[in-house]
Write an enzyme that holds these catalytic residues in place. Structure first.
Site, PDB file in Angstrom:
ATOM      1  N   LYS A  71      -2.315   2.330   4.977  1.00  0.00           N
ATOM      2  CA  LYS A  71      -3.133   3.210   4.147  1.00  0.00           C
ATOM      3  C   LYS A  71      -2.996   4.671   4.591  1.00  0.00           C
ATOM      4  O   LYS A  71      -2.970   5.583   3.760  1.00  0.00           O
ATOM      5  CB  LYS A  71      -4.596   2.772   4.195  1.00  0.00           C
ATOM      6  CG  LYS A  71      -4.881   1.447   3.508  1.00  0.00           C
ATOM      7  CD  LYS A  71      -4.711   1.544   1.998  1.00  0.00           C
ATOM      8  CE  LYS A  71      -5.822   2.340   1.350  1.00  0.00           C
ATOM      9  NZ  LYS A  71      -5.696   2.366  -0.136  1.00  0.00           N
ATOM     10  N   ASN A 116       0.782  -1.237   0.000  1.00  0.00           N
ATOM     11  CA  ASN A 116       0.000   0.000   0.000  1.00  0.00           C
ATOM     12  C   ASN A 116       0.814   1.288   0.000  1.00  0.00           C
ATOM     13  O   ASN A 116       0.291   2.332  -0.399  1.00  0.00           O
ATOM     14  CB  ASN A 116      -0.929   0.016   1.225  1.00  0.00           C
ATOM     15  CG  ASN A 116      -1.979  -1.064   1.168  1.00  0.00           C
ATOM     16  OD1 ASN A 116      -2.676  -1.201   0.172  1.00  0.00           O
ATOM     17  ND2 ASN A 116      -2.091  -1.857   2.232  1.00  0.00           N
ATOM     18  N   THR A 126      -9.079   4.976   3.102  1.00  0.00           N
ATOM     19  CA  THR A 126     -10.121   4.238   3.816  1.00  0.00           C
ATOM     20  C   THR A 126     -10.462   4.949   5.109  1.00  0.00           C
ATOM     21  O   THR A 126      -9.602   5.570   5.751  1.00  0.00           O
ATOM     22  CB  THR A 126      -9.680   2.799   4.118  1.00  0.00           C
ATOM     23  OG1 THR A 126     -10.633   2.182   5.008  1.00  0.00           O
ATOM     24  CG2 THR A 126      -8.315   2.758   4.788  1.00  0.00           C
ATOM     25  N   TYR A 168      -3.184  -2.792   8.326  1.00  0.00           N
ATOM     26  CA  TYR A 168      -3.742  -2.316   7.061  1.00  0.00           C
ATOM     27  C   TYR A 168      -4.011  -0.819   7.127  1.00  0.00           C
ATOM     28  O   TYR A 168      -3.595  -0.044   6.248  1.00  0.00           O
ATOM     29  CB  TYR A 168      -5.026  -3.069   6.742  1.00  0.00           C
ATOM     30  CG  TYR A 168      -5.815  -2.473   5.598  1.00  0.00           C
ATOM     31  CD1 TYR A 168      -5.369  -2.576   4.293  1.00  0.00           C
ATOM     32  CD2 TYR A 168      -7.014  -1.796   5.851  1.00  0.00           C
ATOM     33  CE1 TYR A 168      -6.094  -2.016   3.244  1.00  0.00           C
ATOM     34  CE2 TYR A 168      -7.730  -1.234   4.814  1.00  0.00           C
ATOM     35  CZ  TYR A 168      -7.271  -1.349   3.505  1.00  0.00           C
ATOM     36  OH  TYR A 168      -7.989  -0.781   2.485  1.00  0.00           O
TER      37      TYR A 168
END
Length: 322
Positions: free
Chosen positions: A147, A93, A118, A143
């Protein structure tokens, strides 16, 4: 640096994903030429020129050459990566965004860049509240941290005047061709299988969570609006602005499937600490409304009908509470 005007030619990276394919459609429906970029082609992508490229592995110079050759005035990053460690998450990412930013800086002509982040970048949201763009991000999952790092790279570059960019933090999406590995994608596939076997009961573990979901077609419309805006805010949250019980959505999906209510046996479970979300997610979309003139146009029932209409039957898979 700000580019005004209707996008004429857009490159969509991650074009074959659930969000990416709808972003392609949103631009095409509004008259833009689309160049779809992804590692491999997929069904339902649409009649667009397709470039089979792994953007995460190209150098900035190589990617710049591709974008320059395609003569795009807009670039949308809908790529999504996953990994089991912090390093793998960053490789999936962060590194691709570093290379993409280098490519955008190297282009002979400026482009509008729309980066899809997100809502999980904010981290846990206090129960009963709606998160806005002024909230200090405190992500807890690997995650979400990766991001957030990528989004900050974009925002910092835009603040320095190096590129014309906007970051959209999307909440959970539902709609046509929902990702099969997602909770509702997997559940719909299991219900399709159950529909072919009358009398079969599907056990589903559902967390006592409330989440803000938005139809993926509405999210794609927001992406187009961010690309077409003369001077949008650099950071916008995209969601319906309401937190809905996951169990309510599960029961709605069963209803639109046409299966009898007793075809699904719901088991209540705790929210997993390693889940990407938490027990409450609600977006404050007022900045997106004011800056883009954007409002969601699909009801969640419409989104779930689309999930059901486009899902393919699959063998049962374990479903964890989300």
């Amino acid at each position: 640096m700000s580019l005004a005007g209707r996008p004429r030619r857009v490159a969509v990276l991650g074009a074959t994903g659930c969000v990416g394919r709808h972003v392609c459609a949103a631009f095409a429906e509004r008259g833009a030429d689309v160049v779809a970029i992804a590692r491999r082609p997929a069904r339902h992508i649409g009649p667009y020129p397709f470039r089979a490229l792994d953007a995460g592995r190209l150098t900035g110079g190589e990617l710049a050459a591709v974008l320059a050759e395609s003569r795009v005035d807009t670039v949308v990053n809908a790529m999504l990566g996953w990994g089991r460690s912090a390093r793998e998450m960053d490789d999936a990412n962060v590194r691709p965004v570093e290379r993409l930013l280098a490519a955008l800086r190297a282009l002979p002509d400026p482009v509008r860049y729309v980066h899809l982040g997100t809502i999980h970048e904010y981290g846990p949201i206090p129960y009963g509240t709606a998160v806005d763009e002024t909230a200090e991000p405190r992500p807890t999952s690997l995650y979400a941290r990766s991001k957030l790092t990528a989004s900050r790279l974009v925002l910092d570059a835009a603040a320095r005047g190096e590129l014309d960019a906007v970051v959209l933090r999307l909440t959970n999406t539902l709609g046509p061709y929902t990702a099969p590995e997602s909770f509702f994608g997997a559940l719909a596939a299991r219900l399709r299988r159950a529909a072919a076997a009358p009398g079969e009961v599907t056990d589903v573990a559902v967390a006592a969570a409330h989440r803000d979901f938005v139809d993926v077609r509405d999210a794609a419309a927001a992406v187009y609006a961010a690309a077409a805006g003369a001077a949008p805010e650099r950071l916008l949250n995209i969601g319906r602005g309401e937190a809905v019980a996951v169990e309510t959505l599960v029961r709605t999906l069963v209803e639109v499937s046409g299966l009898p209510p007793d075809a699904v046996r719901i088991r209540h479970a705790e929210v997993r600490s390693r889940s990407a979300g938490a027990d409450w997610i609600q977006v404050d979309p007022s900045r997106a409304r004011q800056s883009l003139g954007w409002r969601p146009g699909h009801l969640l029932t419409d989104a779930l009908r689309a999930v059901w209409r486009t899902v393919e039957p699959a063998p049962p898979v374990p479903l964890s509470p989300r």
